[in-house]
Scaffold this active site. Structure first.
Site, PDB file in Angstrom:
ATOM      1  N   ASN A  36      -1.692  -0.335   7.324  1.00 34.00           N
ATOM      2  CA  ASN A  36      -1.140  -1.658   7.654  1.00 34.00           C
ATOM      3  C   ASN A  36      -0.307  -2.279   6.535  1.00 34.00           C
ATOM      4  OD1 ASN A  36      -3.224  -2.417   6.008  1.00 34.00           O
ATOM      5  ND2 ASN A  36      -4.278  -3.688   7.505  1.00 34.00           N
ATOM      6  N   PHE A  83     -15.228   2.643   7.281  1.00 32.57           N
ATOM      7  CA  PHE A  83     -13.862   2.925   6.853  1.00 32.57           C
ATOM      8  C   PHE A  83     -13.670   2.851   5.341  1.00 32.57           C
ATOM      9  CE2 PHE A  83     -13.997  -1.642   7.946  1.00 32.57           C
ATOM     10  CZ  PHE A  83     -13.454  -2.215   6.792  1.00 32.57           C
ATOM     11  N   TYR A 121     -12.018  -3.462  -3.157  1.00 33.30           N
ATOM     12  CA  TYR A 121     -12.558  -3.486  -1.792  1.00 33.30           C
ATOM     13  C   TYR A 121     -14.090  -3.520  -1.775  1.00 33.30           C
ATOM     14  CZ  TYR A 121      -7.980  -2.855   0.424  1.00 33.30           C
ATOM     15  OH  TYR A 121      -6.692  -3.040   0.880  1.00 33.30           O
ATOM     16  N   THR A 154      -5.057  -8.267  10.643  1.00 32.52           N
ATOM     17  CA  THR A 154      -5.406  -6.985  10.018  1.00 32.52           C
ATOM     18  C   THR A 154      -4.964  -5.788  10.861  1.00 32.52           C
ATOM     19  OG1 THR A 154      -7.331  -8.070   9.058  1.00 32.52           O
ATOM     20  CG2 THR A 154      -7.331  -5.662   9.040  1.00 32.52           C
ATOM     21  N   LYS A 184       0.837  -1.201   0.000  1.00 30.11           N
ATOM     22  CA  LYS A 184       0.000   0.000   0.000  1.00 30.11           C
ATOM     23  C   LYS A 184       0.877   1.258   0.000  1.00 30.11           C
ATOM     24  CE  LYS A 184      -3.616  -2.557   2.444  1.00 30.11           C
ATOM     25  NZ  LYS A 184      -4.503  -2.628   3.647  1.00 30.11           N
ATOM     26  N   HIS A 227      -1.549  -5.755   1.480  1.00 31.27           N
ATOM     27  CA  HIS A 227      -2.754  -6.558   1.270  1.00 31.27           C
ATOM     28  C   HIS A 227      -2.360  -7.909   0.708  1.00 31.27           C
ATOM     29  CE1 HIS A 227      -6.466  -8.099  -0.435  1.00 31.27           C
ATOM     30  NE2 HIS A 227      -5.771  -8.332  -1.523  1.00 31.27           N
ATOM     31  N   ARG A 232      -0.847 -14.928   3.987  1.00 26.37           N
ATOM     32  CA  ARG A 232      -1.655 -14.318   5.054  1.00 26.37           C
ATOM     33  C   ARG A 232      -0.955 -14.456   6.404  1.00 26.37           C
ATOM     34  NH1 ARG A 232      -6.165 -11.148   3.913  1.00 26.37           N
ATOM     35  NH2 ARG A 232      -7.259 -12.013   5.715  1.00 26.37           N
ATOM     36  N   GLU A 288      -8.627 -10.899  -7.951  1.00 24.65           N
ATOM     37  CA  GLU A 288      -7.757  -9.733  -7.778  1.00 24.65           C
ATOM     38  C   GLU A 288      -6.639  -9.698  -8.819  1.00 24.65           C
ATOM     39  OE1 GLU A 288      -6.711 -10.133  -3.647  1.00 24.65           O
ATOM     40  OE2 GLU A 288      -8.741  -9.628  -2.990  1.00 24.65           O
ATOM     41  N   ARG A 338       3.071  -7.125   9.350  1.00 26.12           N
ATOM     42  CA  ARG A 338       2.345  -6.057  10.067  1.00 26.12           C
ATOM     43  C   ARG A 338       2.798  -5.969  11.519  1.00 26.12           C
ATOM     44  NH1 ARG A 338      -3.445  -7.729   7.459  1.00 26.12           N
ATOM     45  NH2 ARG A 338      -3.452  -6.356   5.632  1.00 26.12           N
TER      46      ARG A 338
HETATM   47  N1  LIG Z   1     -11.766  -0.705  11.382  1.00 21.81           N
HETATM   48  C1  LIG Z   1     -10.995  -0.313  10.378  1.00 21.81           C
HETATM   49  N2  LIG Z   1     -10.558   0.958  10.281  1.00 21.81           N
HETATM   50  C2  LIG Z   1      -9.792   1.374   9.278  1.00 21.81           C
HETATM   51  N3  LIG Z   1      -9.386   0.569   8.254  1.00 21.81           N
HETATM   52  C3  LIG Z   1      -9.794  -0.707   8.311  1.00 21.81           C
HETATM   53  C4  LIG Z   1     -10.618  -1.218   9.354  1.00 21.81           C
HETATM   54  N4  LIG Z   1     -10.850  -2.527   9.121  1.00 21.81           N
HETATM   55  C5  LIG Z   1     -10.196  -2.802   7.974  1.00 21.81           C
HETATM   56  N5  LIG Z   1      -9.573  -1.716   7.500  1.00 21.81           N
HETATM   57  C6  LIG Z   1      -8.766  -1.613   6.294  1.00 21.81           C
HETATM   58  O1  LIG Z   1      -9.404  -2.365   5.288  1.00 21.81           O
HETATM   59  C7  LIG Z   1      -8.530  -3.364   4.816  1.00 21.81           C
HETATM   60  C8  LIG Z   1      -9.338  -4.564   4.423  1.00 21.81           C
HETATM   61  O2  LIG Z   1      -9.921  -5.113   5.563  1.00 21.81           O
HETATM   62  P1  LIG Z   1     -10.008  -6.696   5.753  1.00 21.81           P
HETATM   63  O3  LIG Z   1     -10.928  -6.955   6.880  1.00 21.81           O
HETATM   64  O4  LIG Z   1     -10.298  -7.316   4.422  1.00 21.81           O
HETATM   65  O5  LIG Z   1      -8.538  -7.021   6.251  1.00 21.81           O
HETATM   66  P2  LIG Z   1      -7.380  -7.837   5.615  1.00 21.81           P
HETATM   67  O6  LIG Z   1      -7.927  -8.909   4.738  1.00 21.81           O
HETATM   68  O7  LIG Z   1      -6.422  -8.230   6.702  1.00 21.81           O
HETATM   69  O8  LIG Z   1      -6.668  -6.722   4.795  1.00 21.81           O
HETATM   70  P3  LIG Z   1      -6.380  -6.679   3.253  1.00 21.81           P
HETATM   71  O9  LIG Z   1      -7.684  -6.984   2.548  1.00 21.81           O
HETATM   72  O10 LIG Z   1      -5.891  -5.265   3.035  1.00 21.81           O
HETATM   73  O11 LIG Z   1      -5.336  -7.718   3.070  1.00 21.81           O
HETATM   74  C9  LIG Z   1      -7.543  -3.594   5.951  1.00 21.81           C
HETATM   75  O12 LIG Z   1      -6.305  -4.077   5.532  1.00 21.81           O
HETATM   76  C10 LIG Z   1      -7.407  -2.211   6.538  1.00 21.81           C
HETATM   77  O13 LIG Z   1      -6.442  -1.447   5.811  1.00 21.81           O
END
Ligand SMILES: Nc1ncnc2c1ncn2[C@@H]1O[C@H](COP(=O)(O)OP(=O)(O)OP(=O)(O)O)[C@@H](O)[C@H]1O
Length: 154
Positions: A116, A61, A53, A95, A13, A119, A89, A130, A106
């Protein structure tokens, strides 16, 4: 498809690029034994970010997330190898970086959930979706690492 042909989509990111963490993260995937088959620096369009997303549409968010991911260059990658989706993962960690284990990307390199660093696809189906969203066919190059016999027993 053989187990070694499994692929995942990884995006570094804009915070990773700004914080000069691109090499550090690529090093971890290379050192693990996975194979890099796609790599490019892109400033994603809002359309790409929203599609990527889509599952989070409607959440509080979501707008911040799309704004953030489109704010600067992202390093989009495809990594290949046995079990790479689930393993990536694990390498990435939970996350929320405050609860990610030390030793994960992370856990070692980030603090805030909205910054974070990385992705990674959460399933082989997501990976396929994707990869085709972020890459055109000719942008992925399969190759045979000379180290294969030292990474895989068979
Ligand atoms: N509560 C939150 N506040 C802010 N950003 C969030 C929050 N929850 C998720 N995100 C953002 O949205 C992204 C996607 O959320 P998801 O739950 O799919 O997590 P992830 O699968 O670990 O992350 P990614 O899809 O980025 O790999 C997260 O990586 C984070 O950057």
């Amino acid at each position: 498809m053989s187990a070694q042909q499994e692929r995942t989509f990884i995006a570094l990111k804009p915070d990773a690029v700004q914080r000069n963490l691109v090499g550090e993260v690529i090093r971890r995937f290379e050192a693990k034994g996975f194979k890099l088959v796609g790599l490019k620096l892109v400033k994603p369009s809002v359309e790409t970010a929203e599609e990527h997303y889509a599952e989070h549409k409607g959440k509080g968010f979501y707008k911040g997330l799309v704004d953030f991911i489109t704010s600067g260059p992202v390093v989009a990658m495809v990594w290949q190898g046995k079990g790479v989706v689930a393993s990536a993962r694990k390498l990435i960690g939970a996350t929320n970086p405050l609860t990610s284990e030390p030793g994960t990307i992370r856990g070692d390199l980030a603090v805030d959930v909205g910054r974070n660093v990385i992705h990674g696809s959460d399933s082989t189906d997501s990976a396929q979706r994707e990869i085709s969203l972020w890459f055109k066919e000719g942008e992925i190059a399969d190759w045979t690492p000379v180290s294969n016999a030292w990474v895989y027993e068979n």
